[in-house]
Design a protein around this motif. Structure first.
Motif, PDB file in Angstrom:
ATOM      1  N   PHE A   1       0.675  -1.030  -0.010  1.00 27.31           N
ATOM      2  CA  PHE A   1       0.039   0.085  -0.001  1.00 27.31           C
ATOM      3  C   PHE A   1       0.767   1.313  -0.009  1.00 27.31           C
ATOM      4  N   THR A   2       0.326   2.388  -0.674  1.00 26.08           N
ATOM      5  CA  THR A   2       1.382   3.419  -0.665  1.00 26.08           C
ATOM      6  C   THR A   2       0.471   4.718  -0.026  1.00 26.08           C
ATOM      7  N   HIS A   3      -0.852   4.723   0.350  1.00 28.78           N
ATOM      8  CA  HIS A   3      -1.346   5.889   1.001  1.00 28.78           C
ATOM      9  C   HIS A   3      -2.503   5.449   1.868  1.00 28.78           C
ATOM     10  N   ALA A   4      -2.699   6.185   2.914  1.00 30.68           N
ATOM     11  CA  ALA A   4      -3.688   5.776   3.951  1.00 30.68           C
ATOM     12  C   ALA A   4      -4.403   7.065   4.349  1.00 30.68           C
ATOM     13  N   LEU A   5      -5.752   6.687   4.318  1.00 33.39           N
ATOM     14  CA  LEU A   5      -6.796   7.938   4.683  1.00 33.39           C
ATOM     15  C   LEU A   5      -7.015   7.566   6.325  1.00 33.39           C
TER      16      LEU A   5
ATOM     17  N   ALA B   1      -5.275  11.317  -7.753  1.00 27.44           N
ATOM     18  CA  ALA B   1      -4.864  12.242  -8.870  1.00 27.44           C
ATOM     19  C   ALA B   1      -3.460  13.080  -8.461  1.00 27.44           C
ATOM     20  N   ASP B   2      -3.358  12.963  -7.366  1.00 29.80           N
ATOM     21  CA  ASP B   2      -2.073  13.698  -6.931  1.00 29.80           C
ATOM     22  C   ASP B   2      -1.250  13.022  -5.840  1.00 29.80           C
ATOM     23  N   PRO B   3      -0.624  11.883  -6.141  1.00 29.66           N
ATOM     24  CA  PRO B   3      -0.161  10.954  -5.041  1.00 29.66           C
ATOM     25  C   PRO B   3       0.995  11.498  -4.427  1.00 29.66           C
ATOM     26  N   ALA B   4       1.576  12.535  -4.782  1.00 33.52           N
ATOM     27  CA  ALA B   4       2.752  13.300  -3.986  1.00 33.52           C
ATOM     28  C   ALA B   4       2.158  14.221  -2.815  1.00 33.52           C
ATOM     29  N   ALA B   5       1.171  14.451  -2.968  1.00 34.64           N
ATOM     30  CA  ALA B   5       0.718  15.428  -1.991  1.00 34.64           C
ATOM     31  C   ALA B   5      -0.099  14.663  -0.703  1.00 34.64           C
ATOM     32  N   MET B   6      -0.118  15.378   0.355  1.00 34.76           N
ATOM     33  CA  MET B   6      -1.108  14.948   1.453  1.00 34.76           C
ATOM     34  C   MET B   6      -2.299  15.633   1.413  1.00 34.76           C
ATOM     35  N   ILE B   7      -3.359  15.126   1.365  1.00 36.21           N
ATOM     36  CA  ILE B   7      -4.618  15.702   1.190  1.00 36.21           C
ATOM     37  C   ILE B   7      -5.319  15.827   2.864  1.00 36.21           C
ATOM     38  N   LEU B   8      -5.397  17.063   3.135  1.00 35.57           N
ATOM     39  CA  LEU B   8      -5.572  17.422   4.565  1.00 35.57           C
ATOM     40  C   LEU B   8      -7.221  17.888   4.903  1.00 35.57           C
ATOM     41  N   GLY B   9      -7.796  17.389   5.817  1.00 34.73           N
ATOM     42  CA  GLY B   9      -9.273  17.818   5.911  1.00 34.73           C
ATOM     43  C   GLY B   9      -9.112  19.255   6.394  1.00 34.73           C
ATOM     44  N   ARG B  10      -9.999  19.991   6.302  1.00 35.59           N
ATOM     45  CA  ARG B  10     -10.235  21.230   6.876  1.00 35.59           C
ATOM     46  C   ARG B  10     -11.663  21.458   7.207  1.00 35.59           C
ATOM     47  N   PRO B  11     -11.577  21.375   8.853  1.00 37.22           N
ATOM     48  CA  PRO B  11     -12.848  21.086   9.654  1.00 37.22           C
ATOM     49  C   PRO B  11     -13.848  22.420   9.343  1.00 37.22           C
ATOM     50  N   VAL B  12     -15.209  21.582   9.033  1.00 35.93           N
ATOM     51  CA  VAL B  12     -16.276  22.605   9.245  1.00 35.93           C
ATOM     52  C   VAL B  12     -17.271  22.227  10.178  1.00 35.93           C
TER      53      VAL B  12
ATOM     54  N   PHE C   1      -8.583  13.975   9.648  1.00 34.11           N
ATOM     55  CA  PHE C   1      -9.134  13.038   8.380  1.00 34.11           C
ATOM     56  C   PHE C   1      -8.283  13.673   7.575  1.00 34.11           C
ATOM     57  N   ARG C   2      -7.709  12.772   6.804  1.00 32.21           N
ATOM     58  CA  ARG C   2      -6.369  13.193   5.961  1.00 32.21           C
ATOM     59  C   ARG C   2      -6.013  11.918   5.204  1.00 32.21           C
ATOM     60  N   VAL C   3      -5.197  12.101   3.937  1.00 27.51           N
ATOM     61  CA  VAL C   3      -4.556  11.278   3.326  1.00 27.51           C
ATOM     62  C   VAL C   3      -3.418  11.340   3.310  1.00 27.51           C
ATOM     63  N   TYR C   4      -2.421  10.425   3.927  1.00 33.38           N
ATOM     64  CA  TYR C   4      -1.072  10.526   4.073  1.00 33.38           C
ATOM     65  C   TYR C   4      -0.312   9.604   2.867  1.00 33.38           C
ATOM     66  N   PRO C   5       0.944  10.013   2.071  1.00 37.17           N
ATOM     67  CA  PRO C   5       1.649   9.164   1.496  1.00 37.17           C
ATOM     68  C   PRO C   5       2.363   8.337   2.362  1.00 37.17           C
ATOM     69  N   LEU C   6       2.655   7.097   2.385  1.00 37.39           N
ATOM     70  CA  LEU C   6       3.220   6.457   3.401  1.00 37.39           C
ATOM     71  C   LEU C   6       4.831   6.453   3.708  1.00 37.39           C
ATOM     72  N   GLN C   7       5.439   6.270   2.696  1.00 40.69           N
ATOM     73  CA  GLN C   7       6.979   6.210   2.724  1.00 40.69           C
ATOM     74  C   GLN C   7       7.396   7.391   3.440  1.00 40.69           C
ATOM     75  N   PRO C   8       6.991   8.584   2.952  1.00 40.90           N
ATOM     76  CA  PRO C   8       7.869   9.790   3.601  1.00 40.90           C
ATOM     77  C   PRO C   8       7.360   9.960   5.248  1.00 40.90           C
ATOM     78  N   LEU C   9       6.006   9.517   5.279  1.00 39.95           N
ATOM     79  CA  LEU C   9       5.779   9.465   6.882  1.00 39.95           C
ATOM     80  C   LEU C   9       6.161   8.509   7.627  1.00 39.95           C
ATOM     81  N   ILE C  10       6.470   7.247   7.047  1.00 43.13           N
ATOM     82  CA  ILE C  10       7.114   6.017   7.632  1.00 43.13           C
ATOM     83  C   ILE C  10       8.627   6.821   7.972  1.00 43.13           C
ATOM     84  N   ARG C  11       9.403   7.104   7.050  1.00 46.40           N
ATOM     85  CA  ARG C  11      10.797   7.707   7.288  1.00 46.40           C
ATOM     86  C   ARG C  11      10.701   8.730   8.279  1.00 46.40           C
TER      87      ARG C  11
ATOM     88  N   VAL D   1       6.684  17.516   0.810  1.00 43.15           N
ATOM     89  CA  VAL D   1       5.170  16.997   0.653  1.00 43.15           C
ATOM     90  C   VAL D   1       4.239  18.102   0.875  1.00 43.15           C
ATOM     91  N   ARG D   2       3.384  18.397  -0.400  1.00 39.74           N
ATOM     92  CA  ARG D   2       2.814  19.488  -0.608  1.00 39.74           C
ATOM     93  C   ARG D   2       1.296  19.077   0.190  1.00 39.74           C
TER      94      ARG D   2
END
Length: 254
Positions: free
Chosen positions: A87-91, A113-124, A160-170, A196-197
Motif C-alpha cells: 500500500f502507498t497511501h492511508a486515509l 490524482a495527486d499522489p505526491a501530496a497529502m490531502i488534509l481535511g479542513r474542519p467545518v 481526517f486526511r490522506v498521507y503518502p506512506l513512505q515519507p511519513l514512515i521515514r 510533501v505538498r
C-alpha cells in the motif's frame, strides 16, 4: 461494498471509543475497501466487538495492540504493516464518529490524482462544537503555518486526511516523537519540511455529547502542555531549516 484498492486504504486508530465505533467502521466500509482498525490497547470491550465484525468481512482487518501506545504509535504500526504489503497511501480517521465517512471516496480520488501530496481535511464545525476546542486550535494552526513558512496547512489538528506512506514512515522512524496526541500537527509540519505538498479539502466534524455516546480523551491542560512542548521543538527545527525553507519558497515563487 466497493472494489478493493491495492494502493489506498482507510486506517482507523481506536482507543476506548465507546459504542459509536461499530457505526464508524461500518460507515467506512460502505465507502471503501480495505479498512484497517488498530485497537490501541482498548479496555472497553470494543476489540471483541470489532473482532466479531472482522470475522465476517474480508475487507476489514483488525490489529490489536496489547497496551495503549498512543495515536501516533497506532498509526505507525498500521502504516508499517500496510507498506510491507504494497500500500502507498492511508486515509486516517477517528473511531468515534466525528469524521465524515461519506467523504472517503472524494479524498481518495484527490490523492490518487495527486499522489505526491497529502490531502488534509479542513474542519467545518457545526453549532454544537465546543467553542474552547474551535478557538483553541487556532493557536496550533498559527504555529504550524509559521513553522512551514505558510506552505498551506489549512488545519494542523484535524485527523481526517490522506498521507503518502513512505515519507511519513521515514519521518516517524527517524525520531522518537509523534507517538501520542501530538501526532497530527507534527506529522503535517514535518511532511511539509520534507517537501510533501498540502492540499486542503473541507470536511464537516461532529462532536458527540456524552449522552449521545460520545467519548473524549482530550484533556485540556495535559494536551495543551504536550502541544506547547511539541511546537517548542518544532520551532527550533524551523530555525535550523529556515535558510533551506526560504530557498524553496523563492524557487517556487518564480
Amino acid at each position: 461494498m466497493t472494489s478493493p484498492s491495492t494502493t489506498h486504504f482507510v486506517l482507523i486508530p481506536s482507543y476506548n471509543p465507546g459504542p459509536t465505533v461499530i457505526d464508524t467502521v461500518l460507515a467506512a466500509r460502505a465507502q471503501w475497501t480495505p479498512v484497517w482498525v488498530v485497537v490501541d490497547g482498548s479496555t472497553d470491550g470494543s476489540a471483541e466487538r470489532l473482532q466479531a465484525l472482522a470475522a465476517s468481512d474480508p475487507g476489514l482487518r483488525l490489529i490489536v495492540l496489547p497496551e495503549n501506545r498512543g495515536k501516533g504509535a497506532a498509526v505507525l504500526e498500521g502504516i508499517s504493516q500496510a507498506a510491507a504489503e504494497g500500500f502507498t497511501h492511508a486515509l486516517t480517521m477517528d473511531s468515534d464518529g466525528q469524521h465524515p465517512a461519506a467523504l472517503i471516496p472524494e479524498f481518495m480520488a484527490a490523492s490518487q490524482a495527486d499522489p505526491a501530496a497529502m490531502i488534509l481535511g479542513r474542519p467545518v464545525f457545526d453549532a454544537d462544537a465546543p467553542a474552547l476546542r474551535v478557538n483553541g486550535r487556532k493557536v496550533s494552526n498559527g504555529w504550524a503555518n509559521l513553522e512551514t513558512l505558510w506552505m498551506g496547512i489549512g488545519d494542523s489538528l484535524y485527523g481526517f486526511r490522506v498521507y503518502p506512506l513512505q515519507p511519513l514512515i521515514r519521518i516517524m522512524r527517524g525520531n522518537r516523537w509523534m507517538r501520542r496526541f501530538d501526532f497530527d500537527p507534527e506529522a503535517v509540519v514535518r511532511l511539509c519540511w520534507a517537501g510533501v505538498r498540502p492540499r486542503n479539502m473541507d470536511a464537516p466534524v461532529r462532536y458527540f455529547r456524552a449522552e449521545d455516546g460520545g467519548v473524549s480523551h482530550f484533556r485540556y491542560l495535559r494536551d495543551n502542555v504536550l502541544l506547547t512542548w511539541m511546537h517548542s521543538r518544532l520551532f527550533l527545527g524551523f530555525l535550523w531549516r529556515l535558510p533551506a525553507l526560504l530557498l524553496r519558497r523563492l524557487s517556487t515563487s518564480r
